[in-house]
Design a protein around this motif. Structure first.
Motif, PDB file in Angstrom:
ATOM      1  N   THR A 586       0.853  -1.174   0.000  1.00  0.00           N
ATOM      2  CA  THR A 586       0.000   0.000   0.000  1.00  0.00           C
ATOM      3  C   THR A 586       0.892   1.226   0.000  1.00  0.00           C
ATOM      4  O   THR A 586       2.098   1.131   0.224  1.00  0.00           O
ATOM      5  CB  THR A 586      -0.940   0.007   1.226  1.00  0.00           C
ATOM      6  OG1 THR A 586      -1.887   1.074   1.104  1.00  0.00           O
ATOM      7  CG2 THR A 586      -0.155   0.179   2.521  1.00  0.00           C
ATOM      8  N   THR A 603      -2.180   8.669   5.229  1.00  0.00           N
ATOM      9  CA  THR A 603      -3.167   9.335   4.392  1.00  0.00           C
ATOM     10  C   THR A 603      -2.722   9.300   2.942  1.00  0.00           C
ATOM     11  O   THR A 603      -1.527   9.171   2.633  1.00  0.00           O
ATOM     12  CB  THR A 603      -3.374  10.802   4.829  1.00  0.00           C
ATOM     13  OG1 THR A 603      -4.417  11.402   4.035  1.00  0.00           O
ATOM     14  CG2 THR A 603      -2.106  11.622   4.636  1.00  0.00           C
ATOM     15  N   THR A 604      -3.695   9.427   2.040  1.00  0.00           N
ATOM     16  CA  THR A 604      -3.420   9.647   0.626  1.00  0.00           C
ATOM     17  C   THR A 604      -3.844  11.054   0.231  1.00  0.00           C
ATOM     18  O   THR A 604      -4.053  11.333  -0.934  1.00  0.00           O
ATOM     19  CB  THR A 604      -4.174   8.631  -0.241  1.00  0.00           C
ATOM     20  OG1 THR A 604      -5.586   8.832  -0.059  1.00  0.00           O
ATOM     21  CG2 THR A 604      -3.807   7.209   0.117  1.00  0.00           C
ATOM     22  N   THR A 607      -7.947  10.305   1.576  1.00  0.00           N
ATOM     23  CA  THR A 607      -8.458   9.227   2.430  1.00  0.00           C
ATOM     24  C   THR A 607      -7.537   9.045   3.621  1.00  0.00           C
ATOM     25  O   THR A 607      -6.351   9.379   3.576  1.00  0.00           O
ATOM     26  CB  THR A 607      -8.555   7.897   1.666  1.00  0.00           C
ATOM     27  OG1 THR A 607      -7.239   7.479   1.283  1.00  0.00           O
ATOM     28  CG2 THR A 607      -9.436   8.033   0.432  1.00  0.00           C
ATOM     29  N   ASN A 609      -6.275   6.006   6.297  1.00  0.00           N
ATOM     30  CA  ASN A 609      -6.245   4.545   6.338  1.00  0.00           C
ATOM     31  C   ASN A 609      -5.439   4.043   7.527  1.00  0.00           C
ATOM     32  O   ASN A 609      -4.486   4.701   7.980  1.00  0.00           O
ATOM     33  CB  ASN A 609      -5.619   3.996   5.050  1.00  0.00           C
ATOM     34  CG  ASN A 609      -6.335   4.463   3.803  1.00  0.00           C
ATOM     35  OD1 ASN A 609      -7.412   3.984   3.468  1.00  0.00           O
ATOM     36  ND2 ASN A 609      -5.743   5.425   3.114  1.00  0.00           N
ATOM     37  N   VAL A 611      -3.620   0.223   8.659  1.00  0.00           N
ATOM     38  CA  VAL A 611      -3.275  -1.081   8.125  1.00  0.00           C
ATOM     39  C   VAL A 611      -2.334  -1.781   9.102  1.00  0.00           C
ATOM     40  O   VAL A 611      -1.592  -1.112   9.835  1.00  0.00           O
ATOM     41  CB  VAL A 611      -2.619  -0.937   6.728  1.00  0.00           C
ATOM     42  CG1 VAL A 611      -1.268  -0.259   6.824  1.00  0.00           C
ATOM     43  CG2 VAL A 611      -2.513  -2.278   6.010  1.00  0.00           C
ATOM     44  N   LEU A 618      -6.347  -3.814   5.805  1.00  0.00           N
ATOM     45  CA  LEU A 618      -6.486  -2.402   5.445  1.00  0.00           C
ATOM     46  C   LEU A 618      -7.879  -1.902   5.826  1.00  0.00           C
ATOM     47  O   LEU A 618      -8.888  -2.517   5.492  1.00  0.00           O
ATOM     48  CB  LEU A 618      -6.257  -2.209   3.947  1.00  0.00           C
ATOM     49  CG  LEU A 618      -6.417  -0.779   3.416  1.00  0.00           C
ATOM     50  CD1 LEU A 618      -5.371   0.136   4.025  1.00  0.00           C
ATOM     51  CD2 LEU A 618      -6.324  -0.773   1.884  1.00  0.00           C
ATOM     52  N   GLN A 619      -7.932  -0.792   6.523  1.00  0.00           N
ATOM     53  CA  GLN A 619      -9.191  -0.208   6.982  1.00  0.00           C
ATOM     54  C   GLN A 619      -9.236   1.262   6.566  1.00  0.00           C
ATOM     55  O   GLN A 619      -8.379   2.055   6.954  1.00  0.00           O
ATOM     56  CB  GLN A 619      -9.312  -0.327   8.507  1.00  0.00           C
ATOM     57  CG  GLN A 619     -10.608   0.240   9.074  1.00  0.00           C
ATOM     58  CD  GLN A 619     -10.685   0.087  10.585  1.00  0.00           C
ATOM     59  OE1 GLN A 619      -9.794  -0.486  11.207  1.00  0.00           O
ATOM     60  NE2 GLN A 619     -11.746   0.598  11.180  1.00  0.00           N
ATOM     61  N   LYS A 620     -10.239   1.607   5.747  1.00  0.00           N
ATOM     62  CA  LYS A 620     -10.429   3.006   5.346  1.00  0.00           C
ATOM     63  C   LYS A 620     -11.355   3.675   6.346  1.00  0.00           C
ATOM     64  O   LYS A 620     -12.454   3.185   6.607  1.00  0.00           O
ATOM     65  CB  LYS A 620     -11.017   3.079   3.933  1.00  0.00           C
ATOM     66  CG  LYS A 620     -11.213   4.501   3.428  1.00  0.00           C
ATOM     67  CD  LYS A 620     -11.748   4.510   2.003  1.00  0.00           C
ATOM     68  CE  LYS A 620     -11.989   5.938   1.517  1.00  0.00           C
ATOM     69  NZ  LYS A 620     -12.526   5.955   0.127  1.00  0.00           N
TER      70      LYS A 620
END
Length: 770
Positions: A586, A603-604, A607, A609, A611, A618-620
């Motif tokens: 990821t 973060t992205t 989002t 996240n 993990v 993986l948890q959003k």
């Protein structure tokens, strides 16, 4: 100023980029008409009482005038109270998740002002054609019931108007608040339709378009609140400097020194402070060369009767450009001051424009790219020697077709610059876009400029060289004003910061003993000139440094055994004992380990996240409509995370329990990234936040709910957004930067204010574990 071809291209390109963050475009209305003095008194007898009080101040040398500009509405501007109409009720329209709301409308005999805002616009839509990519939409129209349309007014010609935005969006950029100004509408027309072809900040086709929002007008209520405006009739005070002498200035709204005049035009009283608006004016005779310009904004310093500096912030102004005049507007965030208040300007930074120099160059019949003609000719301008070193023919960037003629100079004084033009205009180079600039060490006594031609120059050419020389006018200009008495308590001065600029400078100049009992490992990043910075692990004192890899956003596990970081193929977890370094499948940034070292949060941007450290599970995290999310940390239970979301007024901290799903909103800060860090015991958070009147952010700690706030580093200290807690929760590392651009980490105990500079650590400290 080194005006290279890249700079010229950048300037040309930027002139075609729409300024999507301009919330308040120019307005057109003539606001400088006046009622006569007696008309005003007959219409408003209450003002006679106020004028009688103000007349007493005439003996001090200040004259006050109250006229048609006594009505000011924050966000709207100056208004005429006669025949004023306002928005009957707010109106909203929602399409495909985007909402446009008309928040304020004011119509007086001179203009129509509309304030609207948006919600629901997304960063993805704004960047759908690339960052800053257009094309963007056209201007908004205002339609009357008979089909007549009004266009936005341009070319403002009224009294300079402070623009104070009191309305904010909830979602942050690209959502926005827009102020629109139109001609006045007929008094019998009370239904209007705002036509928005394309929303601001959004390329054509990326969001709902062709909005038509109809709204109603009504007479302004009799109890409508206006901010009072005090205008000043200038009473001149000629300043004669006396060496070594200081004195309290007499009350005066105007002061003159060496041909420059500082004038206070008006004061607006708001609920929470004052707005001061004035100007600095001059004539060409103030410049020794007979021609010049102001090179830096005039920033008056505001002090009270005790000589204490009062924080102020600049207020955007709507005004028409005026030759030989620079306008300014500043506001306070309080009204409880010991008067009189004094606005002071101690120096004025200008640029002299020297007489044009004619220079001839014979390029011959067959010049070639790369040819350099050494000149070494001196010009003496206002006592400064400027040498034309050489002239060279250069290749232009790939985006251009043509050739450049580069003039290289040196000077005996820093920051002199020049521009060059061909006396006989030549066909210009053809460019399709901008170019990037420069690099290398900066020498303020070396500069270059030139011209870009379509064709190679041949034969004799005559060039005009214009020199620009920095020129500082020193001397004290002061204007004063006595604020009205207030029942507000005088603000209690905030507690001083642990790390002040003076203390930071003292730490830099000495070597202090290392605090006893402190130790552990630190994680640092060092810019080594590559694509990714180097990641290093070392002792707290910088000893035993070891490079892990190149990468970004490294995070040290709380037990000091592993480093998570991001690189081209995603997030890696490096084991410091075995050297194993698997990619976990990821990617993201702002990586933070859980206290039990089993999971990481990242973060992205769009989002959030969580993990497991091996990449599984993986948890959003549901962050609602938030578009920019910044991880902050974990509470000691390893089940509760803290993060910040961007909104219209900054970043708001939230906690979220991974088991129950409960989310709590905490408090809001104002910085560009929303960074923070939680102490290991979960009791404190460190963060950067703006301070009213400061040019930089301060570093603070507080409880998780924002209470018990303490300043750790004042805004004058050049500190980074991100700070690091020590494993005992008693010490912080503040990453600062010295004037040479080198990172200078400082150990600070925010509870005792003990501070030590880490002399042997190179780079930015990212983590600290036992």
């Amino acid at each position: 100023m080194n005006k290279s071809y890249h700079d010229i291209l950048d300037s040309a390109a930027s002139s075609h980029i729409p300024d999507n963050l301009n919330l308040f475009p120019r307005v057109a209305a003539r606001l400088n008409q006046r009622k006569t003095f007696m008309q005003t008194l007959r219409a408003r007898p209450a003002l006679a009482i106020l004028l009688a009080f103000l007349a007493l101040l005439l003996l001090t040398g200040v004259a006050y005038a109250i006229g048609r500009l006594t009505g000011f509405i924050p966000g709207i501007g100056f208004v005429q109270k006669d025949s004023l109409r306002v928005l009957a009720e707010p109106v909203s329209q929602t399409r495909d998740g985007v909402t446009v709301s008309i928040e304020q409308v004011v119509v007086d005999p001179e203009r129509t002002i509309i304030i609207y805002k948006t919600e629901g616009l997304t960063i993805a839509a704004a960047n759908s054609n690339g960052e800053g990519g257009g094309p963007f939409g056209s201007a908004h129209l205002l339609r009357l019931p008979d089909g007549t349309t009004l266009e936005e007014s341009t070319g403002y010609s009224g009294t300079p108007e402070p623009l104070l935005n009191k309305i904010h969006t909830e979602g942050g950029w690209p959502n926005y608040v827009q102020r629109l100004v139109y001609p006045p509408v007929p008094s019998k027309v009370n239904e209007l339709t705002l036509v928005i072809p394309v929303l601001q900040n959004i390329p054509i086709g990326a969001a709902p378009e062709n909005w038509e929002i109809t709204f109603q007008l009504k007479p302004a209520p009799v109890d409508m609140t206006y901010a009072p405006v005090i205008e000043f009739t200038p009473v001149s005070q000629e300043v004669t400097p006396v060496a070594g002498e200081t004195s309290t200035p007499a009350l005066s709204s105007i002061a003159t020194l060496k041909g420059f005049t500082l004038q206070l035009d008006n004061v607006i009283e708001l609920e929470d402070g004052f707005v001061f608006t004035g100007n600095l004016s001059w004539g060409d005779s103030v410049f020794p060369t007979g021609k010049g310009m102001i090179s830096e904004a005039v920033i008056p310093v505001l002090t009270d009767a005790n000589g204490q500096v009062v924080p102020v912030e600049e207020v955007p102004l709507d005004w028409s450009n005026q030759e030989h005049k620079a306008l300014w507007s500043y506001r306070t965030n309080s009204k409880a001051f010991a008067g009189p208040l004094t606005l002071s300007v101690s120096s004025i930074k200008t640029t002299l424009i020297a007489p044009t120099i004619d220079f001839a160059v014979d390029f011959g019949s067959n010049p070639q790219i790369g040819q350099i003609r050494d000149v070494n000719q001196d010009f003496v301008v206002e006592g400064h020697t400027i040498r034309l070193l050489s002239i060279e023919l250069v290749t232009l960037p790939d985006t251009c077709q043509g050739v450049g003629v580069n003039f290289n100079f040196s000077s005996d004084f820093p920051d002199i610059y020049a521009d060059v033009t061909d006396v006989v205009a030549q066909p210009p180079a053809i460019c399709s876009g901008g170019g990037g600039g420069g690099g290398g060490a900066y020498d303020p006594t070396i500069f270059s400029t030139g011209v870009m031609n379509k064709d190679m120059p041949t034969g004799l050419h005559h060039y005009s060289i214009n020199m620009y020389i920095p020129y500082v006018v020193n001397g004290l200009l002061q204007v004063t004003w006595n604020p009205p008495l207030t029942s507000e308590p005088t603000p209690t001065p905030a507690a001083g910061a642990c790390l002040t600029l003076d203390k930071w400078n003292q730490l830099s100049a000495r070597i202090d003993p290392f605090p006893s009992g402190l130790g552990g490992k630190i994680l640092t990043t060092v810019n080594e000139g590559g694509l990714w910075p180097g990641i290093y692990i070392s002792n707290l004192d910088g000893i035993n440094s070891r490079k892990i890899d190149d990468g970004t956003w490294p995070s040290l596990s709380t037990d000091g055994t592993r480093v998570a970081y991001s690189i081209g193929d995603g997030i890696h977890v490096f084991n410091l004992s075995t050297g194993e370094n698997p990619a976990i499948g990821t990617d993201g940034y702002r990586i933070i380990w859980s206290p039990d070292n089993t999971r990481i949060m990242y973060t992205t941007t769009f989002t959030l996240n969580v993990v497991n450290a091996d990449g599984s599970g993986l948890q959003k995290i549901d962050t609602g409509s938030a578009q920019v999310i910044s991880p902050v940390g974990w509470l000691p239970d390893s089940q509760t995370i803290m993060y910040a979301v961007m909104g219209g007024d900054g970043f708001t901290f939230r906690t979220h329990n991974l088991q129950s799903g409960e989310t709590k909103e905490l408090f809001t800060i104002q910085n560009k990234a929303g960074y923070g860090a939680i102490s290991p015991d979960g009791q404190w958070i460190v963060f950067a936040d703006r301070i009213f009147g400061a040019n930089n952010w301060g570093i603070f700690i507080s409880r998780l709910d924002g209470s018990e706030r303490r300043m750790v580093a004042e805004p004058e200290v050049p500190a980074a957004f991100a700070s690091v807690w020590g494993p005992d929760g008693q010490w912080l590392i503040i990453n600062t930067m010295n004037p040479d651009g080198l990172q200078v980490p400082v150990l600070v105990n925010p509870f005792t204010c003990q501070s030590v500079q880490l002399k042997n650590v190179n780079g930015t400290i990212e983590g600290w574990s036992p």
